[in-house]
Write a protein that holds these residues in place. Structure first.
Motif, PDB file in Angstrom:
ATOM      1  N   THR A   1      21.640  63.228  42.558  1.00  0.00           N
ATOM      2  CA  THR A   1      22.373  64.253  41.813  1.00  0.00           C
ATOM      3  C   THR A   1      23.857  63.921  41.802  1.00  0.00           C
ATOM      4  OG1 THR A   1      20.754  65.910  42.482  1.00  0.00           O
ATOM      5  CG2 THR A   1      22.873  66.724  41.674  1.00  0.00           C
ATOM      6  N   LYS A   2      24.429  63.854  40.624  1.00  0.00           N
ATOM      7  CA  LYS A   2      25.856  63.574  40.468  1.00  0.00           C
ATOM      8  C   LYS A   2      26.609  64.899  40.541  1.00  0.00           C
ATOM      9  CE  LYS A   2      24.572  59.692  37.665  1.00  0.00           C
ATOM     10  NZ  LYS A   2      23.134  59.903  37.702  1.00  0.00           N
ATOM     11  N   ILE A   3      27.678  64.919  41.353  1.00  0.00           N
ATOM     12  CA  ILE A   3      28.445  66.149  41.555  1.00  0.00           C
ATOM     13  C   ILE A   3      29.929  65.834  41.429  1.00  0.00           C
ATOM     14  CG2 ILE A   3      28.897  68.081  43.110  1.00  0.00           C
ATOM     15  CD1 ILE A   3      26.301  67.310  44.593  1.00  0.00           C
ATOM     16  N   ALA A   4      30.652  66.662  40.678  1.00  0.00           N
ATOM     17  CA  ALA A   4      32.102  66.531  40.551  1.00  0.00           C
ATOM     18  C   ALA A   4      32.738  67.834  41.006  1.00  0.00           C
ATOM     19  CB  ALA A   4      32.493  66.234  39.112  1.00  0.00           C
ATOM     20  N   TYR A   5      33.652  67.723  41.969  1.00  0.00           N
ATOM     21  CA  TYR A   5      34.431  68.863  42.439  1.00  0.00           C
ATOM     22  C   TYR A   5      35.857  68.676  41.957  1.00  0.00           C
ATOM     23  CZ  TYR A   5      30.626  69.487  45.826  1.00  0.00           C
ATOM     24  OH  TYR A   5      29.408  69.678  46.418  1.00  0.00           O
ATOM     25  N   PHE A   6      36.484  69.747  41.459  1.00  0.00           N
ATOM     26  CA  PHE A   6      37.879  69.654  41.049  1.00  0.00           C
ATOM     27  C   PHE A   6      38.530  71.024  41.090  1.00  0.00           C
ATOM     28  CE2 PHE A   6      35.414  70.344  37.266  1.00  0.00           C
ATOM     29  CZ  PHE A   6      36.187  71.120  36.417  1.00  0.00           C
ATOM     30  N   LYS A   7      39.856  71.033  41.036  1.00  0.00           N
ATOM     31  CA  LYS A   7      40.630  72.268  41.131  1.00  0.00           C
ATOM     32  C   LYS A   7      41.626  72.310  39.983  1.00  0.00           C
ATOM     33  CE  LYS A   7      41.810  73.821  45.065  1.00  0.00           C
ATOM     34  NZ  LYS A   7      42.190  74.701  46.153  1.00  0.00           N
ATOM     35  N   LEU A   8      41.729  73.481  39.351  1.00  0.00           N
ATOM     36  CA  LEU A   8      42.707  73.702  38.284  1.00  0.00           C
ATOM     37  C   LEU A   8      43.719  74.752  38.709  1.00  0.00           C
ATOM     38  CD1 LEU A   8      40.442  73.893  35.082  1.00  0.00           C
ATOM     39  CD2 LEU A   8      41.669  71.916  35.987  1.00  0.00           C
ATOM     40  N   ALA A   9      44.940  74.598  38.229  1.00  0.00           N
ATOM     41  CA  ALA A   9      45.979  75.611  38.385  1.00  0.00           C
ATOM     42  C   ALA A   9      46.000  76.412  37.087  1.00  0.00           C
ATOM     43  CB  ALA A   9      47.334  74.968  38.639  1.00  0.00           C
ATOM     44  N   ILE A  10      45.707  77.708  37.199  1.00  0.00           N
ATOM     45  CA  ILE A  10      45.665  78.598  36.037  1.00  0.00           C
ATOM     46  C   ILE A  10      46.910  79.463  36.067  1.00  0.00           C
ATOM     47  CG2 ILE A  10      44.290  80.335  34.822  1.00  0.00           C
ATOM     48  CD1 ILE A  10      42.761  77.694  35.345  1.00  0.00           C
ATOM     49  N   ASN A  11      47.714  79.445  35.000  1.00  0.00           N
ATOM     50  CA  ASN A  11      48.932  80.250  34.968  1.00  0.00           C
ATOM     51  C   ASN A  11      48.622  81.728  34.854  1.00  0.00           C
ATOM     52  OD1 ASN A  11      50.485  77.986  35.104  1.00  0.00           O
ATOM     53  ND2 ASN A  11      51.704  78.471  33.308  1.00  0.00           N
ATOM     54  N   ASP A  12      49.342  82.523  35.636  1.00  0.00           N
ATOM     55  CA  ASP A  12      49.290  83.972  35.521  1.00  0.00           C
ATOM     56  C   ASP A  12      50.382  84.361  34.534  1.00  0.00           C
ATOM     57  OD1 ASP A  12      49.349  86.686  35.707  1.00  0.00           O
ATOM     58  OD2 ASP A  12      49.426  86.752  37.896  1.00  0.00           O
ATOM     59  N   LEU A  13      50.003  84.899  33.394  1.00  0.00           N
ATOM     60  CA  LEU A  13      50.972  85.174  32.332  1.00  0.00           C
ATOM     61  C   LEU A  13      51.974  86.268  32.709  1.00  0.00           C
ATOM     62  CD1 LEU A  13      48.617  84.923  29.245  1.00  0.00           C
ATOM     63  CD2 LEU A  13      50.176  83.206  30.155  1.00  0.00           C
ATOM     64  N   LYS A  14      51.640  87.132  33.671  1.00  0.00           N
ATOM     65  CA  LYS A  14      52.544  88.224  34.038  1.00  0.00           C
ATOM     66  C   LYS A  14      53.750  87.736  34.817  1.00  0.00           C
ATOM     67  CE  LYS A  14      49.050  91.804  34.040  1.00  0.00           C
ATOM     68  NZ  LYS A  14      48.283  92.751  34.826  1.00  0.00           N
ATOM     69  N   ASP A  15      53.527  86.936  35.857  1.00  0.00           N
ATOM     70  CA  ASP A  15      54.649  86.526  36.700  1.00  0.00           C
ATOM     71  C   ASP A  15      54.928  85.031  36.669  1.00  0.00           C
ATOM     72  OD1 ASP A  15      52.612  85.494  38.236  1.00  0.00           O
ATOM     73  OD2 ASP A  15      52.911  86.831  39.929  1.00  0.00           O
ATOM     74  N   GLY A  16      54.164  84.269  35.894  1.00  0.00           N
ATOM     75  CA  GLY A  16      54.417  82.845  35.739  1.00  0.00           C
ATOM     76  C   GLY A  16      53.974  81.984  36.903  1.00  0.00           C
ATOM     77  N   LYS A  17      53.296  82.559  37.885  1.00  0.00           N
ATOM     78  CA  LYS A  17      52.796  81.779  39.015  1.00  0.00           C
ATOM     79  C   LYS A  17      51.379  81.313  38.718  1.00  0.00           C
ATOM     80  CE  LYS A  17      55.756  83.860  42.336  1.00  0.00           C
ATOM     81  NZ  LYS A  17      55.996  84.056  43.728  1.00  0.00           N
ATOM     82  N   ALA A  18      50.922  80.326  39.480  1.00  0.00           N
ATOM     83  CA  ALA A  18      49.599  79.762  39.245  1.00  0.00           C
ATOM     84  C   ALA A  18      48.595  80.278  40.269  1.00  0.00           C
ATOM     85  CB  ALA A  18      49.660  78.240  39.304  1.00  0.00           C
ATOM     86  N   THR A  19      47.344  80.383  39.822  1.00  0.00           N
ATOM     87  CA  THR A  19      46.218  80.654  40.687  1.00  0.00           C
ATOM     88  C   THR A  19      45.391  79.374  40.718  1.00  0.00           C
ATOM     89  OG1 THR A  19      46.182  82.979  40.026  1.00  0.00           O
ATOM     90  CG2 THR A  19      44.177  82.099  41.027  1.00  0.00           C
ATOM     91  N   TYR A  20      45.004  78.934  41.915  1.00  0.00           N
ATOM     92  CA  TYR A  20      44.268  77.690  42.066  1.00  0.00           C
ATOM     93  C   TYR A  20      42.787  78.004  42.229  1.00  0.00           C
ATOM     94  CZ  TYR A  20      48.961  76.027  42.765  1.00  0.00           C
ATOM     95  OH  TYR A  20      50.291  75.738  42.579  1.00  0.00           O
TER      96      TYR A  20
END
Length: 144
Positions: free
Chosen positions: A24-43
């Motif tokens: 089974t092939k598995i890919a793990y990754f993480k994205l930084a999603i911008n919070d439009l209210k305060d401009g900070k990122a959620t990972y």
């Protein structure tokens, strides 16, 4: 079934592995999603399996790259080998994704930032490239 949708920037290299008797092939990754209210990122962490994992491994290659994912939330449980304790968790399992690459002829190309040693350094919002303007023609569309 509930489908979820995020657009964010790749935080570190994709962790690609092959496991089990069925290979089974598995890919793990993480994205930084911008919070439009305060401009900070959620990972947010994601996982993909088999053909989707292969495609993510091949096309999601640059830290800071803009990636759009569709995913479902799945229960995931396993037994910790060290403690023997049953662990229950949620996984964001990617069902489809798209990548956006900077168009070389664009007047406002996206700046790519590399994090030197992502395994040993903490990534902050300031380490990430600026969030793109999707209304402009600064991107060519690449679907995986």
């Amino acid at each position: 079934m509930q489908n979820n949708h995020h657009v964010g920037r790749l935080v570190r290299d994709v962790n690609f592995t092959v496991r089990g008797e069925n290979k089974t092939k598995i890919a793990y990754f993480k994205l930084a999603i911008n919070d439009l209210k305060d401009g900070k990122a959620t990972y947010i962490d994601y996982v993909a399996f088999n053909k989707t994992a292969e495609l993510i491994h091949d096309y999601v290659t640059d830290i800071g790259q803009v990636v759009e994912v569709e995913f479902v939330m799945r229960n995931h449980n396993y037994t910790d080998k060290n403690t023997g304790q049953k662990i229950y968790a949620m996984q964001n399992q990617v069902t489809q994704f798209r990548t956006y690459k900077s168009n070389q002829s664009s007047k406002t190309p996206v700046v790519q930032t590399q994090v030197a040693d992502s395994k040993n350094s903490e990534v902050t919002d300031n380490d990430l490239p600026p969030y793109p303007d999707f209304n402009s023609n600064a991107f060519e569309y690449v679907e995986g």
